[in-house]
Enzyme design. Sequence first.
Site, PDB file in Angstrom:
ATOM      1  N   ASP A 106      -4.115 -19.968 -32.632  1.00  0.00           N
ATOM      2  CA  ASP A 106      -2.830 -20.319 -32.029  1.00  0.00           C
ATOM      3  C   ASP A 106      -3.078 -20.779 -30.594  1.00  0.00           C
ATOM      4  O   ASP A 106      -4.238 -20.850 -30.151  1.00  0.00           O
ATOM      5  CB  ASP A 106      -1.866 -19.128 -32.084  1.00  0.00           C
ATOM      6  CG  ASP A 106      -0.402 -19.538 -32.119  1.00  0.00           C
ATOM      7  OD1 ASP A 106      -0.006 -20.423 -31.338  1.00  0.00           O
ATOM      8  OD2 ASP A 106       0.368 -18.969 -32.928  1.00  0.00           O
ATOM      9  N   GLN A 123       3.678 -20.432 -30.563  1.00  0.00           N
ATOM     10  CA  GLN A 123       4.133 -20.192 -31.939  1.00  0.00           C
ATOM     11  C   GLN A 123       3.549 -21.237 -32.894  1.00  0.00           C
ATOM     12  O   GLN A 123       4.251 -21.810 -33.733  1.00  0.00           O
ATOM     13  CB  GLN A 123       5.674 -20.221 -32.032  1.00  0.00           C
ATOM     14  CG  GLN A 123       6.391 -19.380 -30.998  1.00  0.00           C
ATOM     15  CD  GLN A 123       6.666 -17.959 -31.433  1.00  0.00           C
ATOM     16  OE1 GLN A 123       6.081 -17.461 -32.370  1.00  0.00           O
ATOM     17  NE2 GLN A 123       7.562 -17.296 -30.738  1.00  0.00           N
ATOM     18  N   HIS A 124       2.249 -21.490 -32.769  1.00  0.00           N
ATOM     19  CA  HIS A 124       1.561 -22.508 -33.570  1.00  0.00           C
ATOM     20  C   HIS A 124       0.517 -21.885 -34.498  1.00  0.00           C
ATOM     21  O   HIS A 124      -0.569 -22.417 -34.668  1.00  0.00           O
ATOM     22  CB  HIS A 124       0.860 -23.504 -32.642  1.00  0.00           C
ATOM     23  CG  HIS A 124       1.797 -24.339 -31.822  1.00  0.00           C
ATOM     24  ND1 HIS A 124       1.373 -25.069 -30.721  1.00  0.00           N
ATOM     25  CD2 HIS A 124       3.134 -24.572 -31.945  1.00  0.00           C
ATOM     26  CE1 HIS A 124       2.411 -25.712 -30.198  1.00  0.00           C
ATOM     27  NE2 HIS A 124       3.483 -25.424 -30.925  1.00  0.00           N
ATOM     28  N   THR A 125       0.830 -20.766 -35.118  1.00  0.00           N
ATOM     29  CA  THR A 125      -0.176 -20.009 -35.848  1.00  0.00           C
ATOM     30  C   THR A 125      -0.737 -20.768 -37.047  1.00  0.00           C
ATOM     31  O   THR A 125       0.002 -21.341 -37.841  1.00  0.00           O
ATOM     32  CB  THR A 125       0.392 -18.670 -36.331  1.00  0.00           C
ATOM     33  OG1 THR A 125       1.017 -18.023 -35.223  1.00  0.00           O
ATOM     34  CG2 THR A 125      -0.708 -17.780 -36.878  1.00  0.00           C
TER      35      THR A 125
END
Length: 510
Positions: A297, A451-453
């Site tokens: 992330d 919030q880019h998991t």
Amino acid sequence: MIRRADVLVIGAGGSGAALAARLSDDPGREVLVVEAGPVPRALPEFPADLLDARLVPGARPGDPAVRTFPALLTSGKPYTAVRGRFLGGSTTVNGGYFIRARRADFDRWSAAAADDLWSYDRVLPFLRALETDLDHGAAPLHGDRGPVPVRRTGLRHPAAAAFQAAARELRHPDEPDKNAQDAPGFGPVPSNTVDGRRVNTGIAYLLGAAARRPNLTVVGGCAVRSVTISRGRATGVVAEHGGRRTVLEADEIVLCAGALTSPHLLHLSGIGPAEDLARAGVPVVHDLPAVGAALSDHPQVAVEWVPRRPMPEPSGSWLGGALHLPSSGGAGAGDLEVLQSLVPITGLIAGTTTDPGAPLPFLVSVLTPRRSGGLRTVSADPGVPPRIEYGYLETGADRSRMREAVRAAAAVVAAAAFGEVSRGLVGPAAPALDDDRALDRWIRARLGTAQHTCGTVPMGPAGAVDARGRVHGLEGLRVADTSILPTAPLRGPAATAVLIGELIAYAGSC
């Protein structure tokens, strides 16, 4: 009664909506999509705030369209991660940022997957096919007939125009098309928004022509609890729908529930690291250590500045411009991002487009590909959330890049051109900017995540799935969302999530 399907898709988000629509192009294939959140049947049924591109519903605490997950950003630094729980998934509650991954990302993923399906040249036709680029139209790099409309943010807002002028003053390259593969620099943000309206993937893929297909069924309010496995093959899922437990059967199951929920579902189904599952009280069905072993992330902090005069509210999008630049040793890919918000943080949280007197932020992220942390299931009860650890700022290189990114944003604010609209930084103050340890403390106190998991069910021979999303060692089960990317891309992953749906649909049909 929900009828049996050939393909059962779990989740109607960025990947799932695209996958289901493409699979249902074949009238002989029965496709069922189940979504845990509400599923409007027509555009007027969407709440207005979920369509307003000047708002970010995922930033609002307690918003009914999101699901929350407790997490740790660093040891002792709690955080609440959010994901969309509505038709369109997180594309319904995110910022509408729709920048493609870089060629270096596809090279890295192709190598990890040991399959050139993921090479840039192979995926480019799919990138073109998924979009209608309203700025470039049909072109070698762009499409004009795809479901997702793409338009770049205007730079007419005074703060956006000042950002552009400051970037030029600082001699950053112009990058007018961030969906090309040009040298990283400053430019407008490609966005899946049109005339101030967010076009999520549920709208783009499932409310158009696909909605009239008799072989495509989309069911809302259906929360999947586990996958059923018999003799090495997935046969269906256990779900809750209408207040009742039900078993849905299909020839093939595809998890598109996102990089936090898909690995958790696999764990609850007994698929994952055997020792951890046994410790959590989950009967082990298939030992697959890579599921949840790490994640990827982008750490983020907000660098705020004080407007010199009242700023107008944004007219079409909350986003202004974006600057990408390489970190020291970043190999020119632009692994530092300075993303401009035209709405104050307080406005994003409150769901308003302005907050008179409040500072405006730059969202500053490190996009360097890196795996850390992980996701561990701690209970066989689906209502107990998994333990999510991001593992941010663990190494000296992590902290150095974050300092570089913050200093890059501070340099923009300090530029003479930006002084036309700004009185200066809220923080960090000059002493902290010039002192590594002080700046590290400032960053740690304000640390968040983009919030880019990705990467919780990684593809590759040593991972959990192959290049086509098929779970190693099991039949009839695939994963098709950002969890299969071994590392997060060098840009936000929303556009790549849609690509995954397109690519896995193609791979599953050929």
